[in-house]
Motif scaffolding. Structure first.
Motif, PDB file in Angstrom:
ATOM      1  N   GLY A 196       0.792  -1.221   0.000  1.00 16.73           N
ATOM      2  CA  GLY A 196       0.000   0.000   0.000  1.00 16.73           C
ATOM      3  C   GLY A 196       0.824   1.270   0.000  1.00 16.73           C
ATOM      4  N   GLU A 197       2.135   1.157   0.078  1.00 16.34           N
ATOM      5  CA  GLU A 197       3.009   2.327   0.117  1.00 16.34           C
ATOM      6  C   GLU A 197       3.365   2.815  -1.280  1.00 16.34           C
ATOM      7  N   GLN A 198       3.520   1.883  -2.204  1.00 15.08           N
ATOM      8  CA  GLN A 198       3.911   2.249  -3.556  1.00 15.08           C
ATOM      9  C   GLN A 198       2.669   2.449  -4.429  1.00 15.08           C
ATOM     10  N   PRO A 199       2.645   3.474  -5.287  1.00 14.52           N
ATOM     11  CA  PRO A 199       1.505   3.690  -6.180  1.00 14.52           C
ATOM     12  C   PRO A 199       1.448   2.612  -7.258  1.00 14.52           C
ATOM     13  N   ILE A 200       0.252   2.392  -7.784  1.00 14.79           N
ATOM     14  CA  ILE A 200       0.070   1.410  -8.858  1.00 14.79           C
ATOM     15  C   ILE A 200       0.406   2.078 -10.184  1.00 14.79           C
ATOM     16  N   ALA A 201       1.203   1.420 -10.980  1.00 17.04           N
ATOM     17  CA  ALA A 201       1.584   1.962 -12.284  1.00 17.04           C
ATOM     18  C   ALA A 201       0.366   2.079 -13.189  1.00 17.04           C
ATOM     19  N   ASP A 202       0.413   3.017 -14.117  1.00 18.48           N
ATOM     20  CA  ASP A 202      -0.722   3.261 -15.008  1.00 18.48           C
ATOM     21  C   ASP A 202      -1.095   2.019 -15.812  1.00 18.48           C
ATOM     22  N   ASP A 203      -0.090   1.320 -16.320  1.00 18.87           N
ATOM     23  CA  ASP A 203      -0.364   0.108 -17.105  1.00 18.87           C
ATOM     24  C   ASP A 203      -1.060  -0.943 -16.242  1.00 18.87           C
ATOM     25  N   ASN A 204      -0.603  -1.091 -15.003  1.00 13.79           N
ATOM     26  CA  ASN A 204      -1.219  -2.057 -14.101  1.00 13.79           C
ATOM     27  C   ASN A 204      -2.638  -1.638 -13.722  1.00 13.79           C
ATOM     28  N   GLU A 205      -2.860  -0.331 -13.614  1.00 11.25           N
ATOM     29  CA  GLU A 205      -4.198   0.164 -13.299  1.00 11.25           C
ATOM     30  C   GLU A 205      -5.195  -0.234 -14.388  1.00 11.25           C
ATOM     31  N   GLU A 206      -4.776  -0.134 -15.631  1.00  6.25           N
ATOM     32  CA  GLU A 206      -5.648  -0.528 -16.742  1.00  6.25           C
ATOM     33  C   GLU A 206      -5.953  -2.030 -16.685  1.00  6.25           C
ATOM     34  N   LEU A 207      -4.951  -2.825 -16.363  1.00  7.10           N
ATOM     35  CA  LEU A 207      -5.158  -4.275 -16.265  1.00  7.10           C
ATOM     36  C   LEU A 207      -6.106  -4.621 -15.124  1.00  7.10           C
ATOM     37  N   ILE A 208      -6.015  -3.887 -14.019  1.00 10.11           N
ATOM     38  CA  ILE A 208      -6.916  -4.118 -12.885  1.00 10.11           C
ATOM     39  C   ILE A 208      -8.359  -3.813 -13.282  1.00 10.11           C
ATOM     40  N   VAL A 209      -8.554  -2.666 -13.941  1.00 13.38           N
ATOM     41  CA  VAL A 209      -9.910  -2.266 -14.350  1.00 13.38           C
ATOM     42  C   VAL A 209     -10.518  -3.297 -15.297  1.00 13.38           C
ATOM     43  N   GLU A 210      -9.761  -3.715 -16.299  1.00 15.71           N
ATOM     44  CA  GLU A 210     -10.270  -4.682 -17.271  1.00 15.71           C
ATOM     45  C   GLU A 210     -10.502  -6.055 -16.635  1.00 15.71           C
TER      46      GLU A 210
END
Length: 222
Positions: A79-93
């Protein structure tokens, strides 16, 4: 009426009653045999339907456990490190696909189980369905992976409990041992009473013993 005539009439009457009684008994036995046969056929069909329904639900539940875990793997570990943009897209999909599968595949399978199962198994199946949905809350709110994974193991354990309950209901009295990853022995998946890995080493130098006949390996140099 003379005694001979009376005796003949009585004998004939007894024979008629006996024949009639025999017909009734035979008919009753035949009906009972048909009822037992129909009941056995119904039980076999019921068992077949249950087995197919349970297998389908368990297969979906186990595949969804893997699916949500593949999505949660992109969460921040602590929870300390932000989620990368590419990973954020994979999470949403991935989360969207998972929720569609939960609604359009798992829920109909659950409804079929609830139609066929005893109350105990139906309750456990409903709990598994709820657990698989609850896991999404950690992903939706982008909680840390360290907060998510204990609930994942809880859900996996619940699936194992359901599997054993289904086995008992299908007539398999012996339950499976707990096969969750956290409780497997260090030797798993190998059997302790079979030859160990070291027993299959083959000779690779002139100082080793010859390769046993019929064992796999490259052919000797010509």
């Amino acid at each position: 009426m003379d005694p001979q005539t009376t005796g003949a009439l009585l004998a004939g009457g007894f024979a008629l009653v006996g024949s009639f009684g025999g017909v009734l008994i035979s008919g009753s036995l035949a009906r009972r045999a048909d009822e037992r046969r129909l009941a056995a056929e119904d039980e076999r069909r019921w068992l077949t339907d249950r087995r197919a329904s349970y297998s389908s639900f368990l297969g979906l539940a186990e595949s969804m456990l893997k699916e949500i875990d593949s999505v949660a793997a992109f969460l921040s570990y602590d929870g300390e490190q932000p989620i990368a943009d590419d990973n954020e897209e994979l999470i949403v999909e991935g989360l969207a696909d998972y929720l569609v599968k939960w609604d359009e595949a798992l829920q109909p399978a659950l409804g079929e189980v609830e139609l066929l199962a005893t109350p105990g198994v139906a309750d456990l199946a409903g709990r598994v369905s709820g657990a698989l949905l609850e896991l999404t809350s950690y992903v939706e709110t982008r909680r840390a992976f360290t907060e998510y994974y204990p609930s994942w193991f809880q859900a996996q354990d619940l699936v194992e409990v359901l599997k054993n309950a289904m086995r008992v209901e299908l007539g398999v009295s012996a339950t499976l041992k707990d096969a969750t990853l956290g409780r497997r022995s260090t030797e798993w998946p190998w059997l302790p009473d079979r030859p160990p890995r070291e027993a299959y080493f083959q000779g690779h130098s002139r100082h080793d013993s010859p390769r046993p006949s019929g064992s796999p390996g490259r052919p000797a140099a010509q």
